[in-house]
Design a protein around this motif. Structure first.
Motif, PDB file in Angstrom:
ATOM      1  N   ARG A  99       0.854  -1.196   0.000  1.00  0.00           N
ATOM      2  CA  ARG A  99       0.000   0.000   0.000  1.00  0.00           C
ATOM      3  C   ARG A  99       0.887   1.242   0.000  1.00  0.00           C
ATOM      4  O   ARG A  99       2.067   1.173   0.354  1.00  0.00           O
ATOM      5  N   PRO A 100       0.341   2.400  -0.353  1.00  0.00           N
ATOM      6  CA  PRO A 100       1.154   3.620  -0.377  1.00  0.00           C
ATOM      7  C   PRO A 100       1.819   3.922   0.962  1.00  0.00           C
ATOM      8  O   PRO A 100       2.932   4.445   1.012  1.00  0.00           O
ATOM      9  N   LYS A 101       1.127   3.578   2.068  1.00  0.00           N
ATOM     10  CA  LYS A 101       1.664   3.885   3.393  1.00  0.00           C
ATOM     11  C   LYS A 101       1.988   2.617   4.179  1.00  0.00           C
ATOM     12  O   LYS A 101       1.770   2.547   5.392  1.00  0.00           O
ATOM     13  N   THR A 102       2.517   1.612   3.491  1.00  0.00           N
ATOM     14  CA  THR A 102       2.941   0.386   4.168  1.00  0.00           C
ATOM     15  C   THR A 102       4.009   0.722   5.200  1.00  0.00           C
ATOM     16  O   THR A 102       4.958   1.458   4.905  1.00  0.00           O
ATOM     17  N   ASP A 103       3.862   0.183   6.433  1.00  0.00           N
ATOM     18  CA  ASP A 103       4.832   0.509   7.485  1.00  0.00           C
ATOM     19  C   ASP A 103       6.184  -0.135   7.177  1.00  0.00           C
ATOM     20  O   ASP A 103       6.290  -1.061   6.372  1.00  0.00           O
ATOM     21  N   GLU A 104       7.225   0.357   7.845  1.00  0.00           N
ATOM     22  CA  GLU A 104       8.597  -0.045   7.541  1.00  0.00           C
ATOM     23  C   GLU A 104       8.824  -1.541   7.761  1.00  0.00           C
ATOM     24  O   GLU A 104       9.526  -2.191   6.987  1.00  0.00           O
ATOM     25  N   HIS A 105       8.243  -2.094   8.819  1.00  0.00           N
ATOM     26  CA  HIS A 105       8.440  -3.523   9.105  1.00  0.00           C
ATOM     27  C   HIS A 105       7.876  -4.377   7.967  1.00  0.00           C
ATOM     28  O   HIS A 105       8.535  -5.299   7.476  1.00  0.00           O
ATOM     29  N   ASP A 106       6.657  -4.053   7.542  1.00  0.00           N
ATOM     30  CA  ASP A 106       6.019  -4.799   6.454  1.00  0.00           C
ATOM     31  C   ASP A 106       6.761  -4.567   5.142  1.00  0.00           C
ATOM     32  O   ASP A 106       6.903  -5.476   4.321  1.00  0.00           O
ATOM     33  N   TYR A 107       7.256  -3.334   4.954  1.00  0.00           N
ATOM     34  CA  TYR A 107       8.008  -3.004   3.740  1.00  0.00           C
ATOM     35  C   TYR A 107       9.278  -3.853   3.656  1.00  0.00           C
ATOM     36  O   TYR A 107       9.589  -4.425   2.606  1.00  0.00           O
ATOM     37  N   ASP A 108      10.022  -3.952   4.766  1.00  0.00           N
ATOM     38  CA  ASP A 108      11.251  -4.755   4.781  1.00  0.00           C
ATOM     39  C   ASP A 108      10.948  -6.221   4.495  1.00  0.00           C
ATOM     40  O   ASP A 108      11.709  -6.907   3.799  1.00  0.00           O
ATOM     41  N   PHE A 109       9.839  -6.704   5.034  1.00  0.00           N
ATOM     42  CA  PHE A 109       9.428  -8.092   4.823  1.00  0.00           C
ATOM     43  C   PHE A 109       9.154  -8.349   3.338  1.00  0.00           C
ATOM     44  O   PHE A 109       9.594  -9.351   2.767  1.00  0.00           O
ATOM     45  N   LYS A 110       8.438  -7.428   2.706  1.00  0.00           N
ATOM     46  CA  LYS A 110       8.106  -7.577   1.286  1.00  0.00           C
ATOM     47  C   LYS A 110       9.351  -7.416   0.408  1.00  0.00           C
ATOM     48  O   LYS A 110       9.488  -8.077  -0.627  1.00  0.00           O
ATOM     49  N   LEU A 111      10.262  -6.540   0.817  1.00  0.00           N
ATOM     50  CA  LEU A 111      11.501  -6.351   0.064  1.00  0.00           C
ATOM     51  C   LEU A 111      12.329  -7.638   0.056  1.00  0.00           C
ATOM     52  O   LEU A 111      12.941  -7.994  -0.961  1.00  0.00           O
ATOM     53  N   LYS A 112      12.331  -8.355   1.183  1.00  0.00           N
ATOM     54  CA  LYS A 112      13.049  -9.633   1.248  1.00  0.00           C
ATOM     55  C   LYS A 112      12.451 -10.637   0.268  1.00  0.00           C
ATOM     56  O   LYS A 112      13.169 -11.411  -0.366  1.00  0.00           O
ATOM     57  N   HIS A 113      11.118 -10.617   0.147  1.00  0.00           N
ATOM     58  CA  HIS A 113      10.456 -11.502  -0.820  1.00  0.00           C
ATOM     59  C   HIS A 113      10.867 -11.143  -2.244  1.00  0.00           C
ATOM     60  O   HIS A 113      11.117 -12.035  -3.065  1.00  0.00           O
ATOM     61  N   VAL A 114      10.932  -9.855  -2.545  1.00  0.00           N
ATOM     62  CA  VAL A 114      11.329  -9.407  -3.884  1.00  0.00           C
ATOM     63  C   VAL A 114      12.730  -9.916  -4.203  1.00  0.00           C
ATOM     64  O   VAL A 114      12.981 -10.468  -5.282  1.00  0.00           O
ATOM     65  N   ARG A 115      13.658  -9.757  -3.264  1.00  0.00           N
ATOM     66  CA  ARG A 115      15.038 -10.203  -3.478  1.00  0.00           C
ATOM     67  C   ARG A 115      15.100 -11.719  -3.668  1.00  0.00           C
ATOM     68  O   ARG A 115      15.821 -12.222  -4.530  1.00  0.00           O
ATOM     69  N   ARG A 116      14.343 -12.439  -2.852  1.00  0.00           N
ATOM     70  CA  ARG A 116      14.372 -13.904  -2.938  1.00  0.00           C
ATOM     71  C   ARG A 116      13.868 -14.384  -4.298  1.00  0.00           C
ATOM     72  O   ARG A 116      14.449 -15.286  -4.904  1.00  0.00           O
ATOM     73  N   PHE A 117      12.790 -13.771  -4.788  1.00  0.00           N
ATOM     74  CA  PHE A 117      12.255 -14.148  -6.098  1.00  0.00           C
ATOM     75  C   PHE A 117      13.272 -13.855  -7.200  1.00  0.00           C
ATOM     76  O   PHE A 117      13.493 -14.674  -8.101  1.00  0.00           O
ATOM     77  N   LEU A 118      13.889 -12.683  -7.142  1.00  0.00           N
ATOM     78  CA  LEU A 118      14.865 -12.296  -8.162  1.00  0.00           C
ATOM     79  C   LEU A 118      16.077 -13.216  -8.142  1.00  0.00           C
ATOM     80  O   LEU A 118      16.591 -13.619  -9.192  1.00  0.00           O
ATOM     81  N   GLU A 119      16.543 -13.565  -6.949  1.00  0.00           N
ATOM     82  CA  GLU A 119      17.698 -14.454  -6.826  1.00  0.00           C
ATOM     83  C   GLU A 119      17.384 -15.849  -7.350  1.00  0.00           C
ATOM     84  O   GLU A 119      18.289 -16.585  -7.762  1.00  0.00           O
ATOM     85  N   SER A 120      16.093 -16.213  -7.351  1.00  0.00           N
ATOM     86  CA  SER A 120      15.673 -17.516  -7.891  1.00  0.00           C
ATOM     87  C   SER A 120      15.511 -17.475  -9.405  1.00  0.00           C
ATOM     88  O   SER A 120      15.211 -18.489 -10.033  1.00  0.00           O
ATOM     89  N   GLY A 121      15.682 -16.278  -9.989  1.00  0.00           N
ATOM     90  CA  GLY A 121      15.579 -16.150 -11.438  1.00  0.00           C
ATOM     91  C   GLY A 121      14.218 -15.725 -11.943  1.00  0.00           C
ATOM     92  O   GLY A 121      13.976 -15.693 -13.149  1.00  0.00           O
ATOM     93  N   ASP A 122      13.295 -15.397 -11.025  1.00  0.00           N
ATOM     94  CA  ASP A 122      11.950 -14.989 -11.432  1.00  0.00           C
ATOM     95  C   ASP A 122      11.850 -13.476 -11.584  1.00  0.00           C
ATOM     96  O   ASP A 122      12.534 -12.728 -10.886  1.00  0.00           O
ATOM     97  N   LYS A 123      10.971 -13.046 -12.482  1.00  0.00           N
ATOM     98  CA  LYS A 123      10.646 -11.630 -12.575  1.00  0.00           C
ATOM     99  C   LYS A 123       9.656 -11.303 -11.457  1.00  0.00           C
ATOM    100  O   LYS A 123       8.937 -12.177 -10.990  1.00  0.00           O
ATOM    101  N   VAL A 124       9.634 -10.038 -11.062  1.00  0.00           N
ATOM    102  CA  VAL A 124       8.741  -9.636  -9.977  1.00  0.00           C
ATOM    103  C   VAL A 124       7.933  -8.411 -10.383  1.00  0.00           C
ATOM    104  O   VAL A 124       8.492  -7.407 -10.828  1.00  0.00           O
ATOM    105  N   LYS A 125       6.626  -8.520 -10.216  1.00  0.00           N
ATOM    106  CA  LYS A 125       5.729  -7.390 -10.430  1.00  0.00           C
ATOM    107  C   LYS A 125       5.403  -6.806  -9.058  1.00  0.00           C
ATOM    108  O   LYS A 125       4.774  -7.464  -8.228  1.00  0.00           O
TER     109      LYS A 125
END
Length: 225
Positions: A99-125
């Motif tokens: 969301r536009p105002k996602t809190d920092e804790h949730d943001y960091d959690f989602k950022l880790k997911h983005v990195r994990r997907f990319l490191e696995s070779g997947d594109k991320v939307k």
């Protein structure tokens, strides 16, 4: 118009009397280039060896034909395609929503997911969802998406820049193979250096203990035995 059965499949190579060209470039079964000759002579050359004349490059001028065992040739081609399919890695398009105002804790959690997907070779939307009056905070959403792109620029690139779609804004990130390979080498190098330092430290400790155990004993005057 109805298509014939198997019309969409890759056509088999023309062989022997199915070859239409009057002259062909002939290659022997051992790979030796014989030269251009009339199709009749090429066919006889193959028949004399108990093999087939196979058109391997029909679009060449003249067409290129090879003398070989067609049954074995088809089997080898099928095997090559099967091996190629095995080595094809399927990559999916993953999606991470915020969301536009996602809190920092949730943001960091989602950022880790983005990195994990990319490191696995997947594109991320990466999708920012707006509700109600949140739609007025498009600038916050753009900043969030750009921040995510900045945080993963060491392993990825932006394939689709942030754009609006109905009440969402999304961006697509794609793994950068060169950057991922470089990062992997750096991690392996650090791991090797760490292992070497650990071995050196253990060796130094072992040497010190051995030196202490071999040191001569000294009698202290007045000490009781």
């Amino acid at each position: 118009m109805r298509r014939g059965r198997g019309q969409d499949r890759e056509r088999d190579a023309r062989t022997n009397k199915r070859i239409r060209a009057r002259e062909v470039m002939v290659i022997e079964s051992n790979g030796e280039k014989v030269g251009v000759m009339p199709i009749e002579i090429a066919l006889k050359r193959a028949q004399d060896q108990g093999l087939d004349l196979v058109e391997v490059a029909p679009n060449a001028n003249p067409p290129v034909c090879k003398i070989l065992d067609y049954g074995k040739y088809k089997y080898q081609q099928k095997k090559k395609k099967s091996e190629a399919r095995k080595h094809q890695v399927r990559h999916d398009l993953k999606e991470v929503k915020l969301r536009p105002k996602t809190d920092e804790h949730d943001y960091d959690f989602k950022l880790k997911h983005v990195r994990r997907f990319l490191e696995s070779g997947d594109k991320v939307k990466v999708t920012v969802m707006f509700r109600g009056r949140e739609i007025i905070h498009k600038d916050i959403a753009i900043d969030r998406l750009r921040e995510i792109a900045k945080n993963v620029e060491d392993i990825a690139k932006v394939e689709v820049q942030p754009r609006m779609e109905a009440r969402t804004m999304h961006m697509i990130l794609a793994p950068d193979a060169a950057k991922l390979a470089k990062r992997k080498k750096e991690e392996e190098k650090r791991a090797e250096e760490s292992a070497r330092h650990t071995e050196e430290a253990q060796g130094a400790n072992t040497g010190g203990e051995a030196h202490s155990s071999n040191a001569p004993s000294v009698d202290v005057p007045g000490a009781q035995s």
